[in-house]
Design an enzyme around this catalytic site. Sequence first.
Site, short mmCIF file in Angstrom:
data_model
loop_
_atom_site.label_atom_id
_atom_site.label_comp_id
_atom_site.label_asym_id
_atom_site.label_seq_id
_atom_site.Cartn_x
_atom_site.Cartn_y
_atom_site.Cartn_z
N GLU A 1 -4.79 2.38 2.80
CA GLU A 1 -4.95 1.14 3.56
C GLU A 1 -5.11 1.43 5.05
O GLU A 1 -5.89 0.79 5.74
CB GLU A 1 -3.73 0.23 3.33
CG GLU A 1 -3.87 -1.18 3.89
CD GLU A 1 -3.36 -1.32 5.32
OE1 GLU A 1 -3.59 -2.39 5.92
OE2 GLU A 1 -2.75 -0.37 5.84
N GLU A 2 -4.35 2.40 5.55
CA GLU A 2 -4.31 2.64 6.98
C GLU A 2 -5.54 3.38 7.51
O GLU A 2 -5.77 3.41 8.71
CB GLU A 2 -3.04 3.45 7.34
CG GLU A 2 -1.74 2.78 6.94
CD GLU A 2 -1.39 1.58 7.81
OE1 GLU A 2 -2.23 1.15 8.62
OE2 GLU A 2 -0.27 1.05 7.66
N ASP B 1 2.98 -6.90 3.50
CA ASP B 1 2.62 -6.06 4.64
C ASP B 1 2.77 -6.76 5.98
O ASP B 1 2.24 -6.29 6.99
CB ASP B 1 1.19 -5.55 4.47
CG ASP B 1 0.91 -4.29 5.26
OD1 ASP B 1 1.87 -3.68 5.76
OD2 ASP B 1 -0.27 -3.92 5.40
N HIS C 1 2.83 2.17 13.47
CA HIS C 1 1.75 3.10 13.81
C HIS C 1 2.12 4.03 14.95
O HIS C 1 1.25 4.73 15.48
CB HIS C 1 0.43 2.38 14.13
CG HIS C 1 -0.14 1.62 12.99
ND1 HIS C 1 -1.43 1.11 12.99
CD2 HIS C 1 0.37 1.27 11.79
CE1 HIS C 1 -1.68 0.49 11.87
NE2 HIS C 1 -0.58 0.57 11.11
N HIS D 1 0.83 -1.21 0.00
CA HIS D 1 0.00 0.00 0.00
C HIS D 1 0.86 1.25 0.00
O HIS D 1 1.96 1.28 0.57
CB HIS D 1 -1.02 0.01 1.14
CG HIS D 1 -0.47 -0.08 2.53
ND1 HIS D 1 0.02 1.01 3.22
CD2 HIS D 1 -0.37 -1.12 3.39
CE1 HIS D 1 0.39 0.64 4.43
NE2 HIS D 1 0.18 -0.66 4.57
N ASP E 1 0.20 4.32 1.27
CA ASP E 1 0.10 5.28 2.37
C ASP E 1 0.84 4.80 3.62
O ASP E 1 1.17 3.63 3.75
CB ASP E 1 -1.36 5.56 2.71
CG ASP E 1 -2.12 4.31 3.14
OD1 ASP E 1 -1.90 3.25 2.52
OD2 ASP E 1 -2.94 4.40 4.07
N ASP F 1 6.10 0.37 7.37
CA ASP F 1 4.78 -0.21 7.11
C ASP F 1 4.05 0.74 6.16
O ASP F 1 3.57 1.79 6.57
CB ASP F 1 4.03 -0.33 8.44
CG ASP F 1 2.57 -0.70 8.29
OD1 ASP F 1 2.17 -1.17 7.21
OD2 ASP F 1 1.82 -0.49 9.26
#
Length: 506
Positions: free
Chosen positions: A163-164, A187, A475, A94, A96, A133
Amino acid sequence: MLKCRPLFLPYIKPQEPVVSALATLYPQPLWQWFGQICAIPHPSKYEQALSQHIQAWARDKGLTVQEDKVGNLIIKKPATAGFENRKTVVIQAHLDMVPQKNADKVHDFTKDPIEAYVDGDWVKANGTTLGADNGIGMASALAILGSDDIKHGPLEVLLTIDEEAGMTGAFGVEPGMLEAEILINTDSEQEGEIYMGCAGGVDAEFTVPAQWQAPAAGVTALTLSLTGLKGGHSGVNIHLGRGNANKLLARFLADNASRLELSVAAFNGGSLRNAIPREASVTLTVPAAKLSQLQQQVADYQALLQQELAAVEPALKLSLAETTLPAQVLTAEVQARLVNLLNVCPNGVMRMSDDIAGVVETSLNMGVITTTEGSVQLLCLIRSLIDSGREQVEGMLSSLAQLAGVPVKFSGAYPGWKPDPASPVMAIVKDTYQAIYNKAPVIMVIHAGLECGLFKKPYPDMDMVSIGPTIRFPHGPDEMVNITTVGQYWELLLAVLERIPEREAA
Protein backbone atom coordinates in the site's frame (compact mmCIF):
# COMPACT_ATOMS: atom_id res chain seq x y z
CA MET A 1 -15.06 5.48 30.66
CA LEU A 2 -13.64 2.72 28.51
CA LYS A 3 -15.17 -0.66 29.27
CA CYS A 4 -12.61 -3.48 29.54
CA ARG A 5 -14.06 -6.68 28.19
CA PRO A 6 -12.30 -9.92 29.15
CA LEU A 7 -11.16 -10.78 25.63
CA PHE A 8 -8.09 -13.03 25.47
CA LEU A 9 -6.42 -15.12 22.79
CA PRO A 10 -4.15 -18.06 23.45
CA TYR A 11 -0.59 -16.82 23.17
CA ILE A 12 0.68 -17.47 19.66
CA LYS A 13 4.42 -17.85 19.39
CA PRO A 14 5.76 -15.55 16.68
CA GLN A 15 8.85 -16.14 14.57
CA GLU A 16 10.69 -13.55 16.71
CA PRO A 17 10.12 -12.70 20.40
CA VAL A 18 7.06 -10.59 21.08
CA VAL A 19 7.76 -7.16 22.51
CA SER A 20 6.87 -8.11 26.08
CA ALA A 21 5.74 -4.65 27.15
CA LEU A 22 3.11 -4.58 24.41
CA ALA A 23 1.54 -7.91 25.31
CA THR A 24 0.26 -6.54 28.63
CA LEU A 25 -1.62 -3.58 27.14
CA TYR A 26 -5.39 -3.38 26.59
CA PRO A 27 -6.84 -4.86 24.48
CA GLN A 28 -4.47 -7.74 25.01
CA PRO A 29 -5.31 -9.78 21.85
CA LEU A 30 -4.68 -6.78 19.61
CA TRP A 31 -1.39 -5.85 21.26
CA GLN A 32 -0.18 -9.45 21.24
CA TRP A 33 -0.67 -9.47 17.51
CA PHE A 34 0.98 -6.09 17.09
CA GLY A 35 4.01 -7.42 18.96
CA GLN A 36 4.23 -10.28 16.49
CA ILE A 37 3.85 -7.89 13.56
CA CYS A 38 6.71 -5.75 14.91
CA ALA A 39 8.86 -8.87 15.28
CA ILE A 40 8.57 -9.92 11.63
CA PRO A 41 10.10 -7.50 9.06
CA HIS A 42 7.46 -6.28 6.60
CA PRO A 43 8.45 -3.12 4.70
CA SER A 44 6.79 -2.54 1.33
CA LYS A 45 7.84 -5.22 -1.18
CA TYR A 46 8.99 -7.52 1.65
CA GLU A 47 5.70 -8.64 3.23
CA GLN A 48 6.01 -12.35 2.43
CA ALA A 49 7.41 -13.53 5.77
CA LEU A 50 4.59 -11.83 7.67
CA SER A 51 2.05 -13.10 5.15
CA GLN A 52 3.24 -16.69 5.54
CA HIS A 53 3.14 -16.40 9.34
CA ILE A 54 -0.46 -15.17 9.21
CA GLN A 55 -1.49 -17.87 6.71
CA ALA A 56 -0.02 -20.64 8.86
CA TRP A 57 -1.81 -19.28 11.93
CA ALA A 58 -5.13 -18.95 10.08
CA ARG A 59 -5.01 -22.51 8.79
CA ASP A 60 -4.12 -23.77 12.27
CA LYS A 61 -7.26 -21.98 13.53
CA GLY A 62 -9.37 -23.71 10.88
CA LEU A 63 -10.07 -20.49 8.99
CA THR A 64 -10.41 -20.25 5.22
CA VAL A 65 -7.40 -18.40 3.83
CA GLN A 66 -6.52 -17.50 0.26
CA GLU A 67 -3.58 -15.65 -1.29
CA ASP A 68 -4.50 -14.00 -4.57
CA LYS A 69 -2.24 -13.63 -7.59
CA VAL A 70 -0.63 -10.38 -6.40
CA GLY A 71 -0.12 -11.50 -2.80
CA ASN A 72 -3.17 -10.14 -0.96
CA LEU A 73 -4.65 -12.33 1.78
CA ILE A 74 -8.37 -13.02 2.14
CA ILE A 75 -9.30 -14.81 5.38
CA LYS A 76 -12.90 -15.83 6.07
CA LYS A 77 -14.61 -16.70 9.34
CA PRO A 78 -18.21 -17.86 9.84
CA ALA A 79 -20.68 -15.83 11.86
CA THR A 80 -21.02 -16.39 15.57
CA ALA A 81 -24.20 -18.10 16.76
CA GLY A 82 -27.28 -15.99 16.22
CA PHE A 83 -25.60 -13.65 13.71
CA GLU A 84 -25.72 -15.88 10.65
CA ASN A 85 -28.20 -13.63 8.81
CA ARG A 86 -26.22 -10.42 9.25
CA LYS A 87 -24.63 -8.71 6.26
CA THR A 88 -21.10 -9.88 5.53
CA VAL A 89 -18.39 -7.41 6.56
CA VAL A 90 -14.81 -7.24 5.34
CA ILE A 91 -12.24 -5.66 7.69
CA GLN A 92 -9.37 -4.31 5.60
CA ALA A 93 -5.78 -3.37 6.39
CA HIS A 94 -2.45 -3.41 4.56
CA LEU A 95 0.44 -5.74 5.34
CA ASP A 96 3.33 -3.38 4.64
CA MET A 97 4.90 -0.51 6.58
CA VAL A 98 6.98 2.53 5.65
CA PRO A 99 10.72 1.91 6.27
CA GLN A 100 12.17 5.17 7.62
CA LYS A 101 14.95 5.58 10.18
CA ASN A 102 17.14 8.24 11.68
CA ALA A 103 20.53 8.71 10.04
CA ASP A 104 22.41 7.41 13.10
CA LYS A 105 20.21 4.31 13.50
CA VAL A 106 21.64 0.98 12.34
CA HIS A 107 18.62 -0.99 11.15
CA ASP A 108 17.84 -3.26 8.19
CA PHE A 109 14.08 -3.21 7.66
CA THR A 110 14.23 -6.46 5.68
CA LYS A 111 15.91 -8.35 8.52
CA ASP A 112 15.58 -6.54 11.85
CA PRO A 113 12.47 -6.39 14.09
CA ILE A 114 10.94 -3.08 15.06
CA GLU A 115 12.10 -2.08 18.56
CA ALA A 116 8.79 -0.91 20.00
CA TYR A 117 8.50 0.45 23.51
CA VAL A 118 5.94 2.07 25.80
CA ASP A 119 6.37 5.74 26.73
CA GLY A 120 3.52 6.85 28.97
CA ASP A 121 0.31 6.58 26.94
CA TRP A 122 2.17 6.07 23.66
CA VAL A 123 3.90 3.23 21.88
CA LYS A 124 6.97 4.35 19.92
CA ALA A 125 9.90 2.78 18.09
CA ASN A 126 13.62 3.15 18.71
CA GLY A 127 14.87 5.34 15.86
CA THR A 128 12.60 3.94 13.15
CA THR A 129 9.04 4.04 11.95
CA LEU A 130 6.77 1.98 14.21
CA GLY A 131 4.43 0.49 11.63
CA ALA A 132 1.30 1.37 13.61
CA ASP A 133 0.25 2.51 10.14
CA ASN A 134 -1.35 0.03 9.42
CA GLY A 135 -0.13 -2.61 11.86
CA ILE A 136 -2.70 -1.68 14.53
CA GLY A 137 -5.55 -2.10 12.05
CA MET A 138 -4.12 -5.43 10.90
CA ALA A 139 -3.69 -6.58 14.49
CA SER A 140 -7.31 -5.72 15.30
CA ALA A 141 -8.57 -7.78 12.36
CA LEU A 142 -6.43 -10.78 13.29
CA ALA A 143 -7.43 -10.53 16.96
CA ILE A 144 -11.11 -10.67 15.96
CA LEU A 145 -10.44 -13.66 13.71
CA GLY A 146 -8.80 -15.47 16.62
CA SER A 147 -11.46 -14.74 19.22
CA ASP A 148 -14.27 -17.10 20.21
CA ASP A 149 -16.48 -14.59 22.05
CA ILE A 150 -16.77 -11.52 19.80
CA LYS A 151 -20.22 -11.22 18.23
CA HIS A 152 -20.22 -10.72 14.47
CA GLY A 153 -21.88 -11.85 11.28
CA PRO A 154 -20.05 -13.53 8.39
CA LEU A 155 -16.59 -11.97 8.39
CA GLU A 156 -13.84 -11.49 5.84
CA VAL A 157 -10.43 -9.94 6.41
CA LEU A 158 -8.56 -8.44 3.46
CA LEU A 159 -4.85 -7.74 3.95
CA THR A 160 -3.31 -6.00 0.96
CA ILE A 161 0.33 -5.72 -0.04
CA ASP A 162 2.45 -2.73 -1.02
CA GLU A 163 0.00 0.00 0.00
CA GLU A 164 2.76 2.43 0.95
CA ALA A 165 4.76 2.06 -2.27
CA GLY A 166 2.16 2.04 -5.02
CA MET A 167 -1.02 0.31 -3.79
CA THR A 168 -0.17 -2.76 -5.86
CA GLY A 169 -2.40 -4.95 -3.72
CA ALA A 170 -5.44 -2.69 -3.94
CA PHE A 171 -5.00 -2.42 -7.71
CA GLY A 172 -4.99 -6.23 -7.85
CA VAL A 173 -8.27 -6.80 -5.98
CA GLU A 174 -10.67 -8.44 -8.45
CA PRO A 175 -14.45 -8.86 -8.61
CA GLY A 176 -15.69 -12.03 -6.96
CA MET A 177 -12.90 -12.28 -4.39
CA LEU A 178 -15.06 -10.77 -1.66
CA GLU A 179 -18.64 -11.56 -0.66
CA ALA A 180 -19.07 -8.65 1.74
CA GLU A 181 -21.53 -5.80 1.32
CA ILE A 182 -19.71 -3.59 3.85
CA LEU A 183 -16.02 -2.71 4.12
CA ILE A 184 -14.38 -1.27 7.24
CA ASN A 185 -10.98 0.19 6.40
CA THR A 186 -8.70 0.46 9.46
CA ASP A 187 -6.11 2.88 8.04
CA SER A 188 -7.33 6.14 9.56
CA GLU A 189 -5.14 7.89 12.12
CA GLN A 190 -7.32 9.98 14.44
CA GLU A 191 -9.65 8.58 17.09
CA GLY A 192 -13.01 10.30 17.08
CA GLU A 193 -12.99 10.86 13.34
CA ILE A 194 -14.88 8.78 10.80
CA TYR A 195 -13.57 8.96 7.26
CA MET A 196 -15.93 8.72 4.31
CA GLY A 197 -13.64 9.91 1.50
CA CYS A 198 -10.00 10.31 0.53
CA ALA A 199 -7.67 11.84 -2.04
CA GLY A 200 -6.51 10.23 -5.24
CA GLY A 201 -3.00 10.62 -6.54
CA VAL A 202 -0.39 10.16 -9.26
CA ASP A 203 3.40 9.95 -9.35
CA ALA A 204 5.40 12.46 -11.39
CA GLU A 205 9.01 11.67 -12.33
CA PHE A 206 11.37 14.23 -13.88
CA THR A 207 14.58 12.98 -15.49
CA VAL A 208 17.45 15.41 -16.00
CA PRO A 209 19.96 13.73 -18.38
CA ALA A 210 23.45 13.99 -16.91
CA GLN A 211 26.51 15.32 -18.70
CA TRP A 212 29.79 15.25 -16.84
CA GLN A 213 33.14 16.96 -16.80
CA ALA A 214 36.30 16.71 -14.71
CA PRO A 215 36.48 18.91 -11.60
CA ALA A 216 38.41 22.13 -11.98
CA ALA A 217 41.89 22.42 -10.59
CA GLY A 218 42.38 23.81 -7.09
CA VAL A 219 38.96 22.87 -5.71
CA THR A 220 37.89 21.32 -2.42
CA ALA A 221 35.23 18.60 -2.32
CA LEU A 222 32.55 18.76 0.35
CA THR A 223 29.23 17.19 1.32
CA LEU A 224 26.49 19.62 2.33
CA SER A 225 23.86 17.80 4.41
CA LEU A 226 20.52 18.86 5.83
CA THR A 227 19.23 16.67 8.67
CA GLY A 228 16.95 16.83 11.69
CA LEU A 229 13.69 17.63 9.92
CA LYS A 230 10.47 15.99 11.10
CA GLY A 231 9.32 14.70 7.72
CA GLY A 232 6.07 12.78 7.98
CA HIS A 233 3.16 11.68 5.82
CA SER A 234 2.99 13.68 2.60
CA GLY A 235 -0.81 13.79 2.80
CA VAL A 236 -1.74 13.92 6.46
CA ASN A 237 1.10 16.30 7.43
CA ILE A 238 1.48 18.35 4.24
CA HIS A 239 -0.38 21.37 5.66
CA LEU A 240 1.80 21.68 8.76
CA GLY A 241 4.51 23.77 7.10
CA ARG A 242 7.33 21.33 7.76
CA GLY A 243 10.59 21.72 5.89
CA ASN A 244 11.25 19.67 2.76
CA ALA A 245 14.97 18.82 2.75
CA ASN A 246 15.09 18.63 -1.06
CA LYS A 247 13.52 22.05 -1.50
CA LEU A 248 15.68 23.68 1.17
CA LEU A 249 18.95 22.46 -0.33
CA ALA A 250 17.79 23.43 -3.82
CA ARG A 251 17.10 26.92 -2.51
CA PHE A 252 20.64 27.17 -1.15
CA LEU A 253 22.15 26.08 -4.47
CA ALA A 254 19.98 28.51 -6.42
CA ASP A 255 21.24 31.36 -4.24
CA ASN A 256 24.91 30.38 -4.06
CA ALA A 257 26.04 27.98 -6.81
CA SER A 258 26.86 30.61 -9.41
CA ARG A 259 28.56 33.26 -7.28
CA LEU A 260 30.57 30.74 -5.26
CA GLU A 261 31.44 28.69 -8.39
CA LEU A 262 30.03 25.50 -6.87
CA SER A 263 29.96 22.36 -9.00
CA VAL A 264 27.54 19.57 -8.11
CA ALA A 265 28.67 15.94 -8.27
CA ALA A 266 25.55 14.41 -6.68
CA PHE A 267 22.23 15.45 -5.15
CA ASN A 268 20.34 12.83 -3.16
CA GLY A 269 17.40 13.37 -0.82
CA GLY A 270 14.31 11.71 0.55
CA SER A 271 13.51 8.02 0.31
CA LEU A 272 9.78 7.69 -0.44
CA ARG A 273 7.53 9.71 -2.69
CA ASN A 274 4.81 9.71 -0.03
CA ALA A 275 7.03 10.90 2.84
CA ILE A 276 8.11 14.51 3.33
CA PRO A 277 11.92 14.40 2.93
CA ARG A 278 13.68 14.66 6.29
CA GLU A 279 17.25 14.55 4.98
CA ALA A 280 19.14 15.47 1.81
CA SER A 281 22.77 15.90 0.79
CA VAL A 282 24.76 17.46 -2.04
CA THR A 283 28.31 16.48 -2.98
CA LEU A 284 30.00 19.53 -4.48
CA THR A 285 33.28 21.24 -5.17
CA VAL A 286 34.29 24.81 -4.42
CA PRO A 287 37.43 26.79 -5.36
CA ALA A 288 39.76 26.78 -2.38
CA ALA A 289 39.71 30.58 -2.39
CA LYS A 290 35.94 30.58 -1.83
CA LEU A 291 35.78 27.88 0.84
CA SER A 292 35.53 30.33 3.72
CA GLN A 293 32.71 32.17 1.92
CA LEU A 294 30.84 28.88 1.47
CA GLN A 295 31.25 28.04 5.14
CA GLN A 296 29.88 31.44 6.10
CA GLN A 297 26.93 31.11 3.70
CA VAL A 298 26.06 27.69 5.16
CA ALA A 299 26.14 29.13 8.69
CA ASP A 300 24.02 32.11 7.63
CA TYR A 301 21.53 29.86 5.83
CA GLN A 302 21.18 27.60 8.85
CA ALA A 303 20.46 30.63 11.03
CA LEU A 304 17.89 31.85 8.51
CA LEU A 305 16.11 28.50 8.37
CA GLN A 306 16.15 28.18 12.14
CA GLN A 307 14.43 31.54 12.27
CA GLU A 308 11.92 30.81 9.51
CA LEU A 309 11.08 27.29 10.71
CA ALA A 310 11.58 27.75 14.45
CA ALA A 311 8.06 26.60 15.33
CA VAL A 312 8.05 23.44 13.21
CA GLU A 313 11.67 22.32 12.78
CA PRO A 314 13.60 22.98 16.01
CA ALA A 315 16.17 20.21 15.31
CA LEU A 316 17.11 21.37 11.80
CA LYS A 317 20.85 21.09 11.11
CA LEU A 318 23.08 22.00 8.15
CA SER A 319 26.54 20.47 8.05
CA LEU A 320 29.49 20.81 5.70
CA ALA A 321 32.16 18.10 5.65
CA GLU A 322 35.18 17.52 3.42
CA THR A 323 35.03 14.43 1.23
CA THR A 324 37.02 12.67 -1.49
CA LEU A 325 37.34 14.63 -4.72
CA PRO A 326 34.77 13.19 -7.16
CA ALA A 327 35.92 11.95 -10.55
CA GLN A 328 33.32 14.08 -12.29
CA VAL A 329 30.87 16.90 -11.75
CA LEU A 330 27.85 18.05 -13.74
CA THR A 331 28.47 20.43 -16.61
CA ALA A 332 27.46 24.02 -15.95
CA GLU A 333 24.48 23.76 -18.32
CA VAL A 334 23.06 20.59 -16.77
CA GLN A 335 23.66 21.88 -13.25
CA ALA A 336 21.82 25.12 -13.99
CA ARG A 337 18.90 23.18 -15.49
CA LEU A 338 18.74 20.88 -12.45
CA VAL A 339 19.02 23.59 -9.80
CA ASN A 340 16.44 25.82 -11.49
CA LEU A 341 14.04 22.90 -11.90
CA LEU A 342 14.32 21.90 -8.24
CA ASN A 343 14.08 25.48 -7.02
CA VAL A 344 10.94 26.36 -8.99
CA CYS A 345 9.12 23.01 -8.67
CA PRO A 346 5.93 23.47 -6.58
CA ASN A 347 5.76 21.77 -3.21
CA GLY A 348 3.21 21.63 -0.41
CA VAL A 349 -0.44 22.66 -0.36
CA MET A 350 -1.72 23.75 -3.75
CA ARG A 351 -5.32 24.41 -2.66
CA MET A 352 -7.57 23.94 0.35
CA SER A 353 -11.02 22.44 -0.09
CA ASP A 354 -13.97 24.80 -0.46
CA ASP A 355 -16.40 22.05 0.52
CA ILE A 356 -14.75 20.65 3.64
CA ALA A 357 -13.29 23.17 6.08
CA GLY A 358 -9.68 22.58 7.09
CA VAL A 359 -9.05 19.82 4.54
CA VAL A 360 -6.40 20.05 1.85
CA GLU A 361 -7.85 19.63 -1.62
CA THR A 362 -4.68 19.38 -3.73
CA SER A 363 -1.00 19.03 -2.81
CA LEU A 364 2.39 18.10 -4.19
CA ASN A 365 5.32 16.45 -2.39
CA MET A 366 8.81 16.80 -3.91
CA GLY A 367 9.74 13.45 -2.46
CA VAL A 368 12.90 11.81 -3.78
CA ILE A 369 16.00 13.04 -5.64
CA THR A 370 18.44 10.40 -6.90
CA THR A 371 21.69 10.90 -8.83
CA THR A 372 22.96 8.13 -11.10
CA GLU A 373 25.57 7.97 -13.84
CA GLY A 374 23.01 8.74 -16.51
CA SER A 375 20.66 11.23 -14.88
CA VAL A 376 19.30 13.02 -11.85
CA GLN A 377 15.71 11.97 -11.13
CA LEU A 378 13.06 13.78 -9.13
CA LEU A 379 10.03 11.80 -7.94
CA CYS A 380 6.96 13.73 -6.77
CA LEU A 381 3.51 12.67 -5.55
CA ILE A 382 0.43 14.69 -6.49
CA ARG A 383 -2.66 14.23 -4.32
CA SER A 384 -6.13 15.66 -4.83
CA LEU A 385 -9.68 15.09 -3.67
CA ILE A 386 -10.87 15.92 -7.19
CA ASP A 387 -9.60 14.69 -10.56
CA SER A 388 -9.47 18.21 -11.97
CA GLY A 389 -7.16 19.31 -9.16
CA ARG A 390 -4.78 16.46 -9.88
CA GLU A 391 -4.92 17.19 -13.60
CA GLN A 392 -4.18 20.87 -13.02
CA VAL A 393 -0.96 20.06 -11.16
CA GLU A 394 -0.03 17.51 -13.83
CA GLY A 395 -0.40 20.33 -16.35
CA MET A 396 1.79 22.64 -14.25
CA LEU A 397 4.53 20.03 -14.03
CA SER A 398 4.28 19.30 -17.76
CA SER A 399 4.80 23.02 -18.47
CA LEU A 400 7.70 23.12 -16.04
CA ALA A 401 9.31 20.14 -17.77
CA GLN A 402 8.98 21.87 -21.16
CA LEU A 403 10.59 25.05 -19.83
CA ALA A 404 13.42 23.04 -18.26
CA GLY A 405 13.88 20.95 -21.40
CA VAL A 406 13.55 17.63 -19.57
CA PRO A 407 11.01 14.81 -19.73
CA VAL A 408 8.39 14.14 -17.06
CA LYS A 409 6.43 10.89 -16.75
CA PHE A 410 3.17 10.37 -14.84
CA SER A 411 2.37 6.90 -13.53
CA GLY A 412 0.51 4.91 -10.89
CA ALA A 413 -2.61 7.09 -10.89
CA TYR A 414 -5.22 5.97 -8.38
CA PRO A 415 -8.69 7.37 -7.79
CA GLY A 416 -10.03 9.17 -4.79
CA TRP A 417 -12.91 7.84 -2.73
CA LYS A 418 -15.92 10.06 -3.34
CA PRO A 419 -17.79 10.84 -0.11
CA ASP A 420 -21.28 9.34 0.30
CA PRO A 421 -23.15 11.32 2.98
CA ALA A 422 -25.97 8.73 2.82
CA SER A 423 -23.71 5.76 3.62
CA PRO A 424 -25.58 3.32 5.92
CA VAL A 425 -22.40 1.97 7.53
CA MET A 426 -21.18 5.49 8.25
CA ALA A 427 -24.46 6.15 10.05
CA ILE A 428 -24.01 2.95 12.08
CA VAL A 429 -20.47 3.93 13.09
CA LYS A 430 -21.57 7.48 13.93
CA ASP A 431 -24.51 6.35 16.07
CA THR A 432 -22.43 3.66 17.77
CA TYR A 433 -19.70 6.12 18.68
CA GLN A 434 -22.31 8.52 20.08
CA ALA A 435 -23.83 5.74 22.17
CA ILE A 436 -20.49 4.58 23.61
CA TYR A 437 -18.84 7.93 24.31
CA ASN A 438 -21.83 10.27 24.59
CA LYS A 439 -20.40 12.64 22.01
CA ALA A 440 -20.58 12.94 18.25
CA PRO A 441 -17.64 11.86 16.12
CA VAL A 442 -16.27 14.12 13.40
CA ILE A 443 -17.10 13.03 9.85
CA MET A 444 -14.02 13.62 7.73
CA VAL A 445 -12.42 13.33 4.33
CA ILE A 446 -8.69 12.59 4.51
CA HIS A 447 -5.98 14.03 2.27
CA ALA A 448 -4.31 10.67 1.87
CA GLY A 449 -4.63 7.69 -0.43
CA LEU A 450 -6.80 5.17 1.36
CA GLU A 451 -7.34 2.03 -0.66
CA CYS A 452 -11.13 2.44 -0.60
CA GLY A 453 -11.12 4.41 -3.85
CA LEU A 454 -9.53 1.47 -5.68
CA PHE A 455 -11.94 -1.04 -4.15
CA LYS A 456 -14.85 0.92 -5.60
CA LYS A 457 -13.89 -0.18 -9.12
CA PRO A 458 -14.39 -3.96 -8.64
CA TYR A 459 -17.06 -3.41 -5.96
CA PRO A 460 -18.96 -0.23 -6.90
CA ASP A 461 -21.88 -0.96 -4.56
CA MET A 462 -19.84 -1.80 -1.48
CA ASP A 463 -20.60 0.49 1.48
CA MET A 464 -17.34 1.73 3.03
CA VAL A 465 -16.08 3.57 6.08
CA SER A 466 -12.64 4.11 7.62
CA ILE A 467 -11.75 4.33 11.34
CA GLY A 468 -8.63 3.99 13.46
CA PRO A 469 -6.77 5.07 16.61
CA THR A 470 -4.66 8.19 16.98
CA ILE A 471 -1.30 7.82 15.22
CA ARG A 472 1.13 10.73 15.21
CA PHE A 473 3.86 11.36 12.61
CA PRO A 474 3.30 8.31 10.38
CA HIS A 475 5.96 7.66 7.71
CA GLY A 476 8.72 9.02 9.96
CA PRO A 477 10.88 7.80 12.88
CA ASP A 478 8.80 9.87 15.30
CA GLU A 479 5.72 7.72 14.55
CA MET A 480 3.73 6.84 17.67
CA VAL A 481 0.32 5.41 18.51
CA ASN A 482 -1.79 6.40 21.50
CA ILE A 483 -2.60 3.45 23.75
CA THR A 484 -5.90 4.78 25.13
CA THR A 485 -7.25 5.44 21.64
CA VAL A 486 -6.34 1.92 20.52
CA GLY A 487 -8.69 0.68 23.23
CA GLN A 488 -11.37 3.12 22.09
CA TYR A 489 -10.97 2.07 18.46
CA TRP A 490 -11.24 -1.59 19.50
CA GLU A 491 -14.42 -0.99 21.48
CA LEU A 492 -15.95 0.92 18.58
CA LEU A 493 -15.03 -1.75 16.03
CA LEU A 494 -16.53 -4.55 18.12
CA ALA A 495 -19.70 -2.60 18.82
CA VAL A 496 -20.15 -1.78 15.13
CA LEU A 497 -19.78 -5.45 14.16
CA GLU A 498 -22.47 -6.31 16.68
CA ARG A 499 -24.82 -3.67 15.14
CA ILE A 500 -24.47 -4.70 11.51
CA PRO A 501 -28.02 -5.26 10.17
CA GLU A 502 -29.44 -8.42 8.67
CA ARG A 503 -29.25 -9.12 4.96
CA GLU A 504 -32.26 -8.08 2.95
CA ALA A 505 -34.50 -10.93 1.87
CA ALA A 506 -33.91 -12.07 -1.72
